[in-house]
Design a protein around this motif. Structure first.
Motif, PDB file in Angstrom:
ATOM      1  N   GLU A  31       0.816  -1.212   0.000  1.00  0.00           N
ATOM      2  CA  GLU A  31       0.000   0.000   0.000  1.00  0.00           C
ATOM      3  C   GLU A  31       0.856   1.272   0.000  1.00  0.00           C
ATOM      4  OE1 GLU A  31      -2.595  -0.573   3.357  1.00  0.00           O
ATOM      5  OE2 GLU A  31      -4.112  -1.556   2.117  1.00  0.00           O
ATOM      6  N   ALA A  32       2.031   1.203   0.608  1.00  0.00           N
ATOM      7  CA  ALA A  32       2.913   2.364   0.672  1.00  0.00           C
ATOM      8  C   ALA A  32       3.499   2.691  -0.704  1.00  0.00           C
ATOM      9  CB  ALA A  32       4.038   2.130   1.675  1.00  0.00           C
ATOM     10  N   GLY A  33       3.603   1.687  -1.562  1.00  0.00           N
ATOM     11  CA  GLY A  33       4.177   1.911  -2.885  1.00  0.00           C
ATOM     12  C   GLY A  33       5.685   2.066  -2.810  1.00  0.00           C
ATOM     13  N   GLY A  34       6.255   2.557  -3.880  1.00  0.00           N
ATOM     14  CA  GLY A  34       7.691   2.791  -3.902  1.00  0.00           C
ATOM     15  C   GLY A  34       8.514   1.556  -4.173  1.00  0.00           C
ATOM     16  N   THR A  35       7.862   0.445  -4.530  1.00  0.00           N
ATOM     17  CA  THR A  35       8.613  -0.765  -4.859  1.00  0.00           C
ATOM     18  C   THR A  35       8.550  -0.969  -6.373  1.00  0.00           C
ATOM     19  OG1 THR A  35       6.654  -2.154  -4.507  1.00  0.00           O
ATOM     20  CG2 THR A  35       8.143  -1.901  -2.647  1.00  0.00           C
ATOM     21  N   THR A  36       9.521  -1.697  -6.862  1.00  0.00           N
ATOM     22  CA  THR A  36       9.527  -2.005  -8.289  1.00  0.00           C
ATOM     23  C   THR A  36       8.419  -3.022  -8.580  1.00  0.00           C
ATOM     24  OG1 THR A  36      11.020  -3.888  -8.067  1.00  0.00           O
ATOM     25  CG2 THR A  36      12.040  -1.700  -8.374  1.00  0.00           C
ATOM     26  N   LEU A  37       8.126  -3.185  -9.841  1.00  0.00           N
ATOM     27  CA  LEU A  37       7.129  -4.175 -10.234  1.00  0.00           C
ATOM     28  C   LEU A  37       7.529  -5.560  -9.738  1.00  0.00           C
ATOM     29  CD1 LEU A  37       4.596  -5.031 -11.727  1.00  0.00           C
ATOM     30  CD2 LEU A  37       5.970  -5.175 -13.828  1.00  0.00           C
ATOM     31  N   ALA A  97       6.692 -10.049  -5.959  1.00  0.00           N
ATOM     32  CA  ALA A  97       7.227 -10.950  -4.934  1.00  0.00           C
ATOM     33  C   ALA A  97       6.473 -10.765  -3.617  1.00  0.00           C
ATOM     34  CB  ALA A  97       8.720 -10.715  -4.738  1.00  0.00           C
ATOM     35  N   LEU A  98       6.187  -9.517  -3.268  1.00  0.00           N
ATOM     36  CA  LEU A  98       5.416  -9.258  -2.043  1.00  0.00           C
ATOM     37  C   LEU A  98       4.007  -9.833  -2.156  1.00  0.00           C
ATOM     38  CD1 LEU A  98       6.465  -5.576  -1.266  1.00  0.00           C
ATOM     39  CD2 LEU A  98       6.858  -7.567   0.218  1.00  0.00           C
ATOM     40  N   TRP A  99       3.379  -9.641  -3.287  1.00  0.00           N
ATOM     41  CA  TRP A  99       2.033 -10.166  -3.493  1.00  0.00           C
ATOM     42  C   TRP A  99       2.017 -11.691  -3.377  1.00  0.00           C
ATOM     43  CZ3 TRP A  99      -0.104 -13.379  -7.241  1.00  0.00           C
ATOM     44  CH2 TRP A  99      -1.497 -13.495  -7.202  1.00  0.00           C
ATOM     45  N   GLU A 100       2.997 -12.347  -3.997  1.00  0.00           N
ATOM     46  CA  GLU A 100       3.086 -13.814  -3.913  1.00  0.00           C
ATOM     47  C   GLU A 100       3.277 -14.262  -2.473  1.00  0.00           C
ATOM     48  OE1 GLU A 100       6.260 -14.510  -6.676  1.00  0.00           O
ATOM     49  OE2 GLU A 100       4.881 -14.709  -8.374  1.00  0.00           O
ATOM     50  N   ARG A 101       4.141 -13.562  -1.740  1.00  0.00           N
ATOM     51  CA  ARG A 101       4.350 -13.900  -0.336  1.00  0.00           C
ATOM     52  C   ARG A 101       3.064 -13.690   0.464  1.00  0.00           C
ATOM     53  NH1 ARG A 101       6.318 -17.287   3.164  1.00  0.00           N
ATOM     54  NH2 ARG A 101       6.806 -16.332   5.156  1.00  0.00           N
ATOM     55  N   GLY A 102       2.358 -12.608   0.157  1.00  0.00           N
ATOM     56  CA  GLY A 102       1.095 -12.343   0.825  1.00  0.00           C
ATOM     57  C   GLY A 102       0.085 -13.453   0.587  1.00  0.00           C
ATOM     58  N   GLU A 103       0.019 -13.945  -0.642  1.00  0.00           N
ATOM     59  CA  GLU A 103      -0.882 -15.056  -0.956  1.00  0.00           C
ATOM     60  C   GLU A 103      -0.525 -16.303  -0.141  1.00  0.00           C
ATOM     61  OE1 GLU A 103      -3.665 -15.386  -2.958  1.00  0.00           O
ATOM     62  OE2 GLU A 103      -3.609 -13.213  -3.116  1.00  0.00           O
ATOM     63  N   GLU A 104       0.775 -16.593  -0.049  1.00  0.00           N
ATOM     64  CA  GLU A 104       1.225 -17.752   0.736  1.00  0.00           C
ATOM     65  C   GLU A 104       0.847 -17.590   2.205  1.00  0.00           C
ATOM     66  OE1 GLU A 104       5.425 -17.859   0.076  1.00  0.00           O
ATOM     67  OE2 GLU A 104       5.236 -18.465  -2.011  1.00  0.00           O
ATOM     68  N   LEU A 105       1.068 -16.398   2.734  1.00  0.00           N
ATOM     69  CA  LEU A 105       0.758 -16.138   4.139  1.00  0.00           C
ATOM     70  C   LEU A 105      -0.743 -16.210   4.394  1.00  0.00           C
ATOM     71  CD1 LEU A 105       3.265 -13.216   4.645  1.00  0.00           C
ATOM     72  CD2 LEU A 105       3.391 -15.453   5.786  1.00  0.00           C
ATOM     73  N   ALA A 106      -1.533 -15.722   3.462  1.00  0.00           N
ATOM     74  CA  ALA A 106      -2.990 -15.800   3.611  1.00  0.00           C
ATOM     75  C   ALA A 106      -3.442 -17.262   3.655  1.00  0.00           C
ATOM     76  CB  ALA A 106      -3.676 -15.061   2.463  1.00  0.00           C
ATOM     77  N   LYS A 107      -2.813 -18.122   2.865  1.00  0.00           N
ATOM     78  CA  LYS A 107      -3.142 -19.551   2.885  1.00  0.00           C
ATOM     79  C   LYS A 107      -2.784 -20.175   4.232  1.00  0.00           C
ATOM     80  CE  LYS A 107      -2.646 -20.209  -2.069  1.00  0.00           C
ATOM     81  NZ  LYS A 107      -1.821 -20.765  -3.148  1.00  0.00           N
ATOM     82  N   VAL A 108      -1.641 -19.784   4.770  1.00  0.00           N
ATOM     83  CA  VAL A 108      -1.233 -20.289   6.086  1.00  0.00           C
ATOM     84  C   VAL A 108      -2.275 -19.877   7.135  1.00  0.00           C
ATOM     85  CG1 VAL A 108       0.494 -20.097   7.940  1.00  0.00           C
ATOM     86  CG2 VAL A 108       1.233 -20.351   5.563  1.00  0.00           C
TER      87      VAL A 108
END
Length: 79
Positions: A27-33, A38-49
């Protein structure tokens, strides 16, 4: 350690806290695509956990409630 094993070793609170941090960074932005993906993928994994932990907790609660109902029904039959 593989990421699957690492995910399974995470407790609910750990996974939730890391997920909150991932969302905050996205949400803060400022990261590369690439970083955002990578953050989104990690978030998906964490949501599954988190979902697995919550599903397990629900199953335990349902089992405890069902056992309580069985015990009450048996008690009513013996009365």
């Amino acid at each position: 350690m593989s990421s699957k094993v690492a995910e399974e070793a995470l407790g609910y609170e750990q996974a939730r806290d890391e997920l909150i941090e991932v969302v905050r960074r996205l949400e803060a932005g400022g990261t590369t695509l690439e970083e955002s993906l990578a953050l989104w993928e990690r978030g998906e994994e964490l949501a599954k956990v988190c979902r697995r932990w919550l599903d397990g907790a629900r199953a335990r609660l349902d089992a405890a409630l069902a056992e309580e109902e069985r015990a009450e029904a048996e008690g009513d039959e013996q009365s």
